[in-house]
Design a protein around this motif. Structure first.
Motif, mmCIF file in Angstrom:
data_model
loop_
_atom_site.group_PDB
_atom_site.id
_atom_site.type_symbol
_atom_site.label_atom_id
_atom_site.label_comp_id
_atom_site.label_asym_id
_atom_site.label_seq_id
_atom_site.Cartn_x
_atom_site.Cartn_y
_atom_site.Cartn_z
ATOM 1 N N LEU A 166 -66.910 -34.354 10.666
ATOM 2 C CA LEU A 166 -65.450 -34.340 10.799
ATOM 3 C C LEU A 166 -64.926 -33.561 12.013
ATOM 4 C CD1 LEU A 166 -64.363 -34.089 7.049
ATOM 5 C CD2 LEU A 166 -64.549 -36.113 8.511
ATOM 6 N N PRO A 167 -65.473 -32.389 12.358
ATOM 7 C CA PRO A 167 -64.920 -31.679 13.521
ATOM 8 C C PRO A 167 -64.967 -32.483 14.820
ATOM 9 C CG PRO A 167 -66.253 -30.189 12.212
ATOM 10 C CD PRO A 167 -66.468 -31.566 11.646
ATOM 11 N N LYS A 168 -66.033 -33.243 15.041
ATOM 12 C CA LYS A 168 -66.119 -34.075 16.249
ATOM 13 C C LYS A 168 -65.129 -35.234 16.180
ATOM 14 C CE LYS A 168 -69.274 -36.928 18.988
ATOM 15 N NZ LYS A 168 -70.635 -37.510 19.073
ATOM 16 N N LEU A 169 -64.952 -35.801 14.990
ATOM 17 C CA LEU A 169 -64.050 -36.932 14.816
ATOM 18 C C LEU A 169 -62.588 -36.510 14.957
ATOM 19 C CD1 LEU A 169 -63.851 -39.991 13.900
ATOM 20 C CD2 LEU A 169 -63.533 -39.080 11.584
ATOM 21 N N PHE A 178 -68.342 -26.053 8.264
ATOM 22 C CA PHE A 178 -67.794 -27.027 9.210
ATOM 23 C C PHE A 178 -66.326 -26.737 9.524
ATOM 24 C CE2 PHE A 178 -66.136 -28.722 5.326
ATOM 25 C CZ PHE A 178 -65.038 -29.503 5.664
ATOM 26 N N ILE A 179 -65.637 -26.064 8.624
ATOM 27 C CA ILE A 179 -64.197 -25.822 8.804
ATOM 28 C C ILE A 179 -63.934 -24.994 10.055
ATOM 29 C CG2 ILE A 179 -62.177 -24.683 7.788
ATOM 30 C CD1 ILE A 179 -63.323 -25.443 5.034
ATOM 31 N N GLU A 180 -64.802 -24.037 10.305
ATOM 32 C CA GLU A 180 -64.599 -23.140 11.455
ATOM 33 C C GLU A 180 -64.760 -23.858 12.785
ATOM 34 O OE1 GLU A 180 -68.909 -23.506 10.878
ATOM 35 O OE2 GLU A 180 -67.189 -23.260 9.538
ATOM 36 N N ASN A 214 -68.386 -21.832 -1.007
ATOM 37 C CA ASN A 214 -69.474 -20.874 -1.182
ATOM 38 C C ASN A 214 -69.398 -19.759 -0.140
ATOM 39 O OD1 ASN A 214 -70.620 -21.817 1.193
ATOM 40 N ND2 ASN A 214 -72.400 -22.714 0.226
ATOM 41 N N THR A 215 -70.176 -18.724 -0.363
ATOM 42 C CA THR A 215 -70.073 -17.507 0.438
ATOM 43 C C THR A 215 -70.348 -17.766 1.916
ATOM 44 O OG1 THR A 215 -70.787 -16.217 -1.470
ATOM 45 C CG2 THR A 215 -70.931 -15.154 0.679
ATOM 46 N N ILE A 216 -71.354 -18.589 2.206
ATOM 47 C CA ILE A 216 -71.717 -18.847 3.597
ATOM 48 C C ILE A 216 -70.584 -19.550 4.337
ATOM 49 C CG2 ILE A 216 -73.320 -20.091 5.101
ATOM 50 C CD1 ILE A 216 -75.462 -19.707 2.968
ATOM 51 N N ALA A 217 -70.003 -20.574 3.712
ATOM 52 C CA ALA A 217 -68.900 -21.297 4.343
ATOM 53 C C ALA A 217 -67.689 -20.397 4.508
ATOM 54 C CB ALA A 217 -68.546 -22.524 3.512
ATOM 55 N N MET A 218 -67.443 -19.529 3.527
ATOM 56 C CA MET A 218 -66.305 -18.608 3.601
ATOM 57 C C MET A 218 -66.478 -17.612 4.732
ATOM 58 S SD MET A 218 -63.509 -18.317 1.862
ATOM 59 C CE MET A 218 -62.364 -17.732 3.097
ATOM 60 N N GLY A 233 -64.274 -17.700 13.162
ATOM 61 C CA GLY A 233 -64.445 -19.113 13.462
ATOM 62 C C GLY A 233 -63.149 -19.893 13.483
ATOM 63 N N SER A 234 -62.127 -19.382 12.803
ATOM 64 C CA SER A 234 -60.847 -20.099 12.730
ATOM 65 C C SER A 234 -59.740 -19.172 13.239
ATOM 66 C CB SER A 234 -60.576 -20.541 11.285
ATOM 67 O OG SER A 234 -61.611 -21.362 10.809
ATOM 68 N N ARG A 235 -59.759 -18.914 14.507
ATOM 69 C CA ARG A 235 -58.869 -17.907 15.089
ATOM 70 C C ARG A 235 -57.411 -18.348 15.148
ATOM 71 N NH1 ARG A 235 -61.521 -13.701 17.228
ATOM 72 N NH2 ARG A 235 -63.759 -13.886 17.571
ATOM 73 N N ARG A 236 -57.159 -19.632 15.011
ATOM 74 C CA ARG A 236 -55.781 -20.115 15.089
ATOM 75 C C ARG A 236 -55.101 -20.222 13.736
ATOM 76 N NH1 ARG A 236 -54.088 -24.492 19.551
ATOM 77 N NH2 ARG A 236 -54.748 -23.376 21.416
ATOM 78 N N LEU A 237 -55.805 -19.890 12.670
ATOM 79 C CA LEU A 237 -55.243 -20.049 11.327
ATOM 80 C C LEU A 237 -53.949 -19.249 11.173
ATOM 81 C CD1 LEU A 237 -58.004 -20.004 8.569
ATOM 82 C CD2 LEU A 237 -56.432 -21.839 9.160
ATOM 83 N N LYS A 238 -52.918 -19.941 10.663
ATOM 84 C CA LYS A 238 -51.648 -19.289 10.355
ATOM 85 C C LYS A 238 -51.337 -19.350 8.864
ATOM 86 C CE LYS A 238 -49.610 -20.316 14.868
ATOM 87 N NZ LYS A 238 -48.520 -21.040 15.582
ATOM 88 N N HIS A 239 -51.863 -20.371 8.178
ATOM 89 C CA HIS A 239 -51.581 -20.568 6.761
ATOM 90 C C HIS A 239 -52.901 -20.800 6.027
ATOM 91 C CE1 HIS A 239 -47.291 -21.345 7.814
ATOM 92 N NE2 HIS A 239 -47.855 -21.774 8.915
ATOM 93 N N LEU A 240 -53.212 -19.933 5.080
ATOM 94 C CA LEU A 240 -54.459 -20.026 4.321
ATOM 95 C C LEU A 240 -54.112 -19.980 2.834
ATOM 96 C CD1 LEU A 240 -57.551 -20.092 4.217
ATOM 97 C CD2 LEU A 240 -57.548 -17.598 4.458
ATOM 98 N N HIS A 241 -54.360 -21.113 2.134
ATOM 99 C CA HIS A 241 -53.991 -21.228 0.726
ATOM 100 C C HIS A 241 -55.219 -21.545 -0.125
ATOM 101 C CE1 HIS A 241 -49.557 -22.471 1.759
ATOM 102 N NE2 HIS A 241 -49.909 -21.311 2.266
#
Length: 448
Positions: free
Chosen positions: A151-154, A171-173, A188-192, A199-207
């Motif tokens: 998904l990140p490449k797409l 993959f989210i990061e 899971n812990t690794i993905a978190m 990895g997600s430096r632009r995040l403004k909203h996390l729900h």
């Protein structure tokens, strides 16, 4: 069998095969022509002539219409209408123009294969993506995780992502522009950790909105220097509350309580004591606080810590004849909402309004059946005595028939002349109260 007979047999088989293909092609052509006739028969003669005269522009016009009406890509929905070459033709024409995309976790690889078969390896216009869950998940089954890596490449331009299924891979990061992330199930812990570790430096909203959302957020400041909006459980907040409350851009903090009321009060107390001066407004669904309201809110001592209180929203509160001053609410400088407060009485609301004095600009009352017409007269007396003629108090009503009937019946003879002090209106929009506890903060820079 002689060679000549073999050749003759092969020639006949080849001719038969060609004839079969030709017949199938002719059938498809006939079916296509039949569909076209169907469409044309619904048009007037004049419109049919226009099509005939401008037939070369039809492909371009079709694409223009699709771009206007088909901005959301949902392959499960599209496959119910298109297939084969028709589907590929549509995707090839539209791949740059999709703004939203909906994937289904149980068939994500299949949907990616469809895009690949159409020669599509990127959807550059997509800014919003949602991955649904098939609704059949059990403890023994999770949707395949490996397709998520594609998904990140797409979706290189993705800004908003909602995921309803579990996430067990990193993959989210990898989304470089991601600003909004909503997770409805476990991570899971690794993905978190990959998300939090910068990895997600632009995040403004996390729900975190699902059942499995008791995450550890140590390190949230690494990805969240620009984090403005955070929705988490009480337990997640308590795991790293000091770091969360130090986020420099945080404007919205929504806490989702559990059955442990003591832990909820502990979390709210941390917010009030640490960031009371920054709190702009507070919304509480009091049904979550299954104990006397004075015990819960009184422990927070809001009046001591919050000196710039602009708004208060209380939903589904039971006041049980209490003295509302026991809640230790600070003066409200802007608006107050009492929603679905089934036992709220006149004297309690009047005491609240007195405590806020002339700074209160708006009171919204929704489904408060015990309030009577005398309330409006009392509020008018209070505001008149404060000489608040330059800033009338506005009372908005929804499903409070006693109050509205009285005000409307006496508007021309009395209340019309008093609008510089008090104005009563019907709610024009439906109000959707927050289901949890929500704090709104002022920007820290403005407080310095």
């Amino acid at each position: 069998m002689s060679q000549a007979k073999k050749n003759d047999k092969q020639l006949k088989a080849s001719i038969s095969k060609r004839n079969s293909h030709s017949a199938a092609k002719m059938r498809r052509k006939a079916e296509d022509l039949s569909r076209i006739r169907n469409v044309l028969s619904k048009l007037s003669i004049r419109d049919q002539l226009r099509l005939e005269q401008n037939y070369r522009d039809i492909p371009k016009t079709c694409t223009s219409v699709w771009r206007t009406h088909e901005k959301h890509l949902d392959l499960r929905n599209i496959e119910s209408k298109l297939s084969g070459n028709s589907l590929r033709t549509f995707l090839k024409a539209m791949w740059r123009d999709f703004h939203h995309v909906y994937f289904h976790s149980d068939r994500l690889q299949e949907e990616l294969n469809i895009l690949e078969s159409a020669g599509i390896d990127s959807l550059p216009g997509v800014q919003y993506a949602e991955i649904s869950c098939n609704g059949e998940q059990t403890k023994k089954y999770y949707p395949p995780q490996w397709p998520l890596h594609a998904l990140p490449k797409l979706l290189r331009g993705l800004r908003r992502l909602k995921i309803h299924s579990p996430v067990h891979v990193c993959f989210i990061e990898q989304f470089p522009k991601l600003e909004y992330l909503t997770l409805y199930d476990e991570v899971n812990t690794i993905a978190m950790r990959a998300i939090l570790d910068g990895g997600s430096r632009r995040l403004k909203h996390l729900h975190f909105l699902g059942k499995h959302t008791s995450h550890q957020l140590q390190g949230v400041s690494k990805c969240g220097s620009g984090l403005k909006d955070l929705v988490i459980t009480v337990e997640t907040f308590l795991s790293s509350w000091e770091e969360i409350l130090l986020l420099p851009e945080l404007l919205v903090l929504e806490l989702r309580p559990n059955e442990n009321i003591a832990r909820t009060i502990e979390a709210l107390s941390h917010v009030v004591r640490t960031s009371g001066q920054q709190i702009k407004s507070l919304q509480i669904n009091c049904q979550l606080l299954d104990s006397p309201l004075s015990n819960c809110l009184g422990q927070l001592n809001l009046s001591k810590h919050c000196h710039h209180f602009g708004g208060l929203v209380l939903t589904q509160c039971r006041f049980d004849g209490m003295d509302i001053r026991a809640l230790q609410l600070p003066p409200v400088h802007g608006y107050a909402v009492f929603c679905q407060c089934s036992d709220l009485k006149n004297y309690q609301l009047i005491d609240f309004i007195k405590s806020s004095c002339a700074k209160l600009r708006e009171v919204i009352l929704i489904k408060c059946p015990l309030l009577t017409q005398g309330l409006i007269d009392e509020i008018y007396k209070i505001r008149s005595s404060e000489h608040a003629t330059t800033s009338p108090l506005i009372i908005k009503l929804d499903n409070c028939p006693n109050l509205w009937t009285y005000y409307e019946a006496n508007f021309i003879d009395f209340w019309h002349r008093k609008q510089n002090v008090l104005r009563v209106e019907k709610m024009q929009r439906s109000f959707c109260p927050n289901e949890n506890v929500q704090f709104l903060f002022r920007q820290r820079k403005k407080m310095q």
